[in-house]
Design a protein around this motif. Structure first.
Motif, short mmCIF file in Angstrom:
data_model
loop_
_atom_site.label_atom_id
_atom_site.label_comp_id
_atom_site.label_asym_id
_atom_site.label_seq_id
_atom_site.Cartn_x
_atom_site.Cartn_y
_atom_site.Cartn_z
N THR A 253 0.84 -1.23 -0.03
CA THR A 253 0.12 -0.16 0.01
C THR A 253 0.95 1.39 0.05
N LEU A 254 1.77 1.19 0.90
CA LEU A 254 2.67 2.37 0.90
C LEU A 254 3.65 2.55 -0.52
N ARG A 255 3.97 1.50 -0.94
CA ARG A 255 4.67 1.75 -2.42
C ARG A 255 3.54 2.20 -3.36
N HIS A 256 2.27 1.85 -3.20
CA HIS A 256 1.49 2.25 -4.20
C HIS A 256 1.34 3.90 -3.98
N TYR A 257 1.11 4.27 -2.78
CA TYR A 257 0.86 5.63 -2.67
C TYR A 257 2.07 6.43 -2.99
N ASP A 258 3.20 5.82 -3.08
CA ASP A 258 4.18 6.43 -3.59
C ASP A 258 4.08 6.55 -5.34
N ASP A 259 3.94 5.51 -5.60
CA ASP A 259 3.70 5.66 -7.17
C ASP A 259 2.60 6.38 -7.78
N LEU A 260 1.62 6.80 -6.88
CA LEU A 260 0.84 7.95 -7.07
C LEU A 260 1.04 9.23 -6.81
N GLY A 261 2.35 9.39 -6.13
CA GLY A 261 2.75 10.56 -5.67
C GLY A 261 1.95 11.17 -4.65
N LEU A 262 1.19 10.47 -3.89
CA LEU A 262 0.47 10.64 -2.70
C LEU A 262 1.10 10.90 -1.21
N LEU A 263 2.10 9.73 -1.34
CA LEU A 263 3.03 9.74 -0.17
C LEU A 263 4.61 9.40 -0.40
N ARG A 264 5.35 10.34 -0.67
CA ARG A 264 6.61 10.07 -0.85
C ARG A 264 7.56 9.64 0.29
N PRO A 265 8.59 8.62 0.23
CA PRO A 265 9.50 8.61 1.36
C PRO A 265 10.34 9.82 1.59
N SER A 266 10.81 10.01 2.72
CA SER A 266 11.48 10.94 2.78
C SER A 266 13.10 10.81 2.36
N SER A 267 13.38 9.46 2.20
CA SER A 267 14.64 9.25 1.52
C SER A 267 14.62 7.74 1.06
N VAL A 268 15.63 7.33 0.03
CA VAL A 268 15.30 6.02 -0.28
C VAL A 268 17.00 5.62 -0.45
N GLY A 269 17.12 4.66 0.34
CA GLY A 269 18.65 3.94 0.59
C GLY A 269 19.49 3.51 -0.57
N ALA A 270 20.63 3.43 -0.58
CA ALA A 270 21.33 2.65 -1.78
C ALA A 270 20.73 1.40 -2.21
#
Length: 252
Positions: A18-35
């Motif tokens: 669900t969180l990844r889906h929100y990211d794909d929609l631009g609804l909830l971006r993670p604050s950072s993405v690790g290497a």
């Protein structure tokens, strides 16, 4: 401080998907993405997720949620909006609970609960006007008074109301004038009936504001099509208005 997507999903009661889906929609971006490609969420992102979940629980679509969040630049204002939405949802649930309780009571007592007045409340349709004219207290106490009644008491009130309306119709058909004794007796009865509702000027014994209230309602009876339907015809509603206005005039 940041948390992994798994930590946030577990605490929020949603899936990582669900969180990844929100990211794909631009609804909830993670604050950072690790290497390693892992998503991380800081307190600001978690607060946004909280808002998303609250709005979702209220039945808003993801598109609508995105629009609400985009319009909410002020975090404090957004939180106040959340409170307003949650209070509205609470009121909706309270009404549904009340309706189910009345259905249960109706089955137990054999009373027909289908009357509109039993379902929507005493003065709910006129809330804005009641508050504007007589204050929030007048609306809320009348609202609580009505919802505090049992189904049987509400039916009895409705019966008394129907009898009062029938008396007005009979007086009009008899051809008397609004100032005649019969019409004035019904007008006095009508005022006593209104005085049963708590927190109104009539219930409080405020003579000047009571006269204003009766005049206001009298005009409404004649002008509002709903009241014309209630009294059976516009002519009857006008008769009620004239009789009540004359009744108040005689107060001196």
């Amino acid at each position: 401080m940041e948390w992994t997507i798994q930590q946030v999903a577990r605490k929020a009661g949603v899936s990582s998907r669900t969180l990844r889906h929100y990211d794909d929609l631009g609804l909830l971006r993670p604050s950072s993405v690790g290497a390693n490609g892992y998503r991380y969420y800081d307190p600001t992102a978690v607060a946004r997720l909280q808002r998303i979940l609250l709005l979702r629980d209220l039945g808003l679509s993801l598109d609508d949620i995105a629009e609400v969040l985009d319009r909410s630049g002020d975090e404090e204002a957004a939180l106040r909006e959340h409170v307003t939405l949650l209070e509205a949802e609470r009121d909706r649930l309270d009404r549904r609970i009340d309706a189910v309780r009345r259905a249960v009571e109706a089955r137990r007592t054999g009373v027909d609960p289908s009357l509109d007045a039993l379902l929507e409340g005493f003065n709910d349709p006129y809330r804005d006007e009641v508050v504007a004219r007589w204050g929030e207290r007048a609306y809320q106490e009348a609202h609580d008074w009505w919802h505090g009644k049992s189904l049987r008491e509400q039916v009895d009130w409705k019966r008394d109301t129907d009898e009062l309306i029938a008396a007005w119709q009979d007086a009009w058909r008899a051809g008397g004038s609004p100032g005649a004794d019969r019409a004035q007796e019904i007008a006095a009865r009508h005022v006593r009936w209104l005085g049963q509702v708590p927190a109104t000027p009539l219930a409080d014994g405020d003579r000047e504001r009571s006269a204003e209230m009766v005049r206001c309602l009298a005009e409404m009876y004649a002008q509002d099509p709903d009241f014309a339907d209630t009294y059976g015809a516009p002519e009857v509603a006008a008769f009620v208005r004239d009789a009540l206005l004359e009744h108040v005039r005689r107060w001196g």
